[in-house]
Write a protein that holds these residues in place. Structure first.
Motif, short mmCIF file in Angstrom:
data_model
loop_
_atom_site.label_atom_id
_atom_site.label_comp_id
_atom_site.label_asym_id
_atom_site.label_seq_id
_atom_site.Cartn_x
_atom_site.Cartn_y
_atom_site.Cartn_z
N ALA A 26 24.88 46.70 48.08
CA ALA A 26 25.11 45.86 49.26
C ALA A 26 26.50 45.24 49.15
O ALA A 26 27.15 45.29 48.11
CB ALA A 26 24.04 44.78 49.34
N GLU A 27 26.94 44.63 50.21
CA GLU A 27 28.22 43.91 50.18
C GLU A 27 28.06 42.67 49.31
O GLU A 27 26.99 42.12 49.17
CB GLU A 27 28.64 43.52 51.59
N GLY A 28 29.13 42.23 48.71
CA GLY A 28 29.08 41.04 47.88
C GLY A 28 29.31 41.38 46.42
O GLY A 28 29.93 42.38 46.09
N ASN A 29 28.80 40.51 45.54
CA ASN A 29 29.05 40.68 44.12
C ASN A 29 27.92 41.34 43.35
O ASN A 29 27.87 41.26 42.14
CB ASN A 29 29.34 39.31 43.48
N ALA A 30 27.00 41.99 44.01
CA ALA A 30 25.89 42.65 43.34
C ALA A 30 26.04 44.16 43.47
O ALA A 30 25.15 44.86 43.91
CB ALA A 30 24.56 42.19 43.92
N CYS A 31 27.19 44.67 43.06
CA CYS A 31 27.49 46.09 43.22
C CYS A 31 27.56 46.79 41.87
O CYS A 31 28.02 46.23 40.89
CB CYS A 31 28.84 46.27 43.91
N VAL A 32 27.11 48.02 41.84
CA VAL A 32 27.24 48.86 40.66
C VAL A 32 28.44 49.77 40.89
O VAL A 32 28.57 50.40 41.93
CB VAL A 32 25.97 49.70 40.42
N ASN A 33 29.32 49.82 39.89
CA ASN A 33 30.50 50.67 39.96
C ASN A 33 30.41 51.73 38.89
O ASN A 33 29.89 51.49 37.80
CB ASN A 33 31.77 49.84 39.75
N VAL A 34 30.92 52.92 39.20
CA VAL A 34 30.89 54.04 38.25
C VAL A 34 32.27 54.69 38.21
O VAL A 34 32.99 54.73 39.20
CB VAL A 34 29.79 55.06 38.62
N ALA A 35 32.62 55.18 37.02
CA ALA A 35 33.88 55.91 36.84
C ALA A 35 33.64 57.03 35.84
O ALA A 35 32.73 56.96 35.01
CB ALA A 35 34.97 54.97 36.32
N VAL A 36 34.47 58.06 35.93
CA VAL A 36 34.41 59.18 35.00
C VAL A 36 35.74 59.21 34.25
O VAL A 36 36.80 59.19 34.85
CB VAL A 36 34.18 60.52 35.72
N THR A 37 35.65 59.26 32.92
CA THR A 37 36.86 59.34 32.11
C THR A 37 37.33 60.78 32.02
O THR A 37 36.58 61.70 32.36
CB THR A 37 36.59 58.80 30.69
N PRO A 38 38.56 61.01 31.59
CA PRO A 38 39.05 62.38 31.47
C PRO A 38 38.20 63.28 30.57
O PRO A 38 38.13 64.49 30.79
CB PRO A 38 40.46 62.20 30.89
N ASP A 39 37.50 62.69 29.59
CA ASP A 39 36.65 63.53 28.71
C ASP A 39 35.24 63.70 29.26
O ASP A 39 34.39 64.30 28.61
CB ASP A 39 36.61 62.96 27.29
N GLY A 40 34.94 63.19 30.46
CA GLY A 40 33.65 63.38 31.11
C GLY A 40 32.65 62.27 30.88
O GLY A 40 31.54 62.32 31.40
N THR A 41 33.01 61.26 30.08
CA THR A 41 32.12 60.13 29.85
C THR A 41 31.99 59.32 31.14
O THR A 41 32.96 59.12 31.85
CB THR A 41 32.68 59.21 28.74
N LEU A 42 30.77 58.88 31.43
CA LEU A 42 30.54 58.01 32.58
C LEU A 42 30.64 56.56 32.14
O LEU A 42 30.15 56.20 31.07
CB LEU A 42 29.16 58.25 33.19
N ARG A 43 31.23 55.73 32.97
CA ARG A 43 31.30 54.30 32.72
C ARG A 43 30.68 53.60 33.91
O ARG A 43 30.97 53.92 35.05
CB ARG A 43 32.73 53.84 32.52
N LEU A 44 29.81 52.63 33.61
CA LEU A 44 29.14 51.86 34.65
C LEU A 44 29.34 50.39 34.40
O LEU A 44 29.35 49.94 33.24
CB LEU A 44 27.64 52.16 34.65
N CYS A 45 29.49 49.62 35.47
CA CYS A 45 29.57 48.17 35.35
C CYS A 45 29.10 47.53 36.65
O CYS A 45 29.06 48.17 37.69
CB CYS A 45 30.97 47.70 34.99
N GLU A 46 28.73 46.26 36.54
CA GLU A 46 28.38 45.49 37.72
C GLU A 46 29.63 44.73 38.17
O GLU A 46 30.41 44.27 37.34
CB GLU A 46 27.27 44.49 37.40
N SER A 47 29.80 44.58 39.47
CA SER A 47 31.00 43.94 39.98
C SER A 47 31.10 42.48 39.57
O SER A 47 32.19 41.95 39.45
CB SER A 47 31.08 44.07 41.50
N ASP A 48 29.96 41.82 39.31
CA ASP A 48 30.02 40.42 38.91
C ASP A 48 30.25 40.25 37.41
O ASP A 48 30.46 39.14 36.94
CB ASP A 48 28.78 39.65 39.36
N GLN A 49 30.24 41.35 36.64
CA GLN A 49 30.56 41.33 35.21
C GLN A 49 31.42 42.55 34.86
O GLN A 49 31.01 43.43 34.11
CB GLN A 49 29.28 41.33 34.37
N PRO A 50 32.64 42.61 35.41
CA PRO A 50 33.45 43.82 35.26
C PRO A 50 33.91 44.10 33.83
O PRO A 50 34.28 45.23 33.52
CB PRO A 50 34.64 43.56 36.18
N ASP A 51 33.87 43.11 32.94
CA ASP A 51 34.29 43.34 31.56
C ASP A 51 33.18 43.93 30.69
O ASP A 51 33.42 44.32 29.56
CB ASP A 51 34.81 42.05 30.94
#
Length: 67
Positions: free
Chosen positions: A13-38
């Motif tokens: 949803a809109e706001g600070n309760a979002c799940v973000n995903v990224a793929v690194t060059p070696d294919g590893t997936l990274r996930l984080c919540e927008s309210d705890q990006p570190d």
């Protein structure tokens, strides 16, 4: 070093309760919540697929925040 591009989940949803995903060059997936990006979870595509299958199958008990 390549820059990692984060993408917000289409189910978030809109706001600070979002799940973000990224793929690194070696294919590893990274996930984080927008309210705890570190705080980042690193996983493999196979492990993430297994988690999604388990969630969809109801294998995990989940209490609501109000409980």
């Amino acid at each position: 070093m390549s820059e990692i591009h984060w993408q917000k989940s289409s189910f978030s949803a809109e706001g600070n309760a979002c799940v973000n995903v990224a793929v690194t060059p070696d294919g590893t997936l990274r996930l984080c919540e927008s309210d705890q990006p570190d705080t980042v979870l690193n996983t493999t595509p196979a492990a993430f697929r297994a988690l999604i299958r388990g969630v969809k199958a109801g294998e995990f008990a989940c209490a609501s925040p109000e409980a």
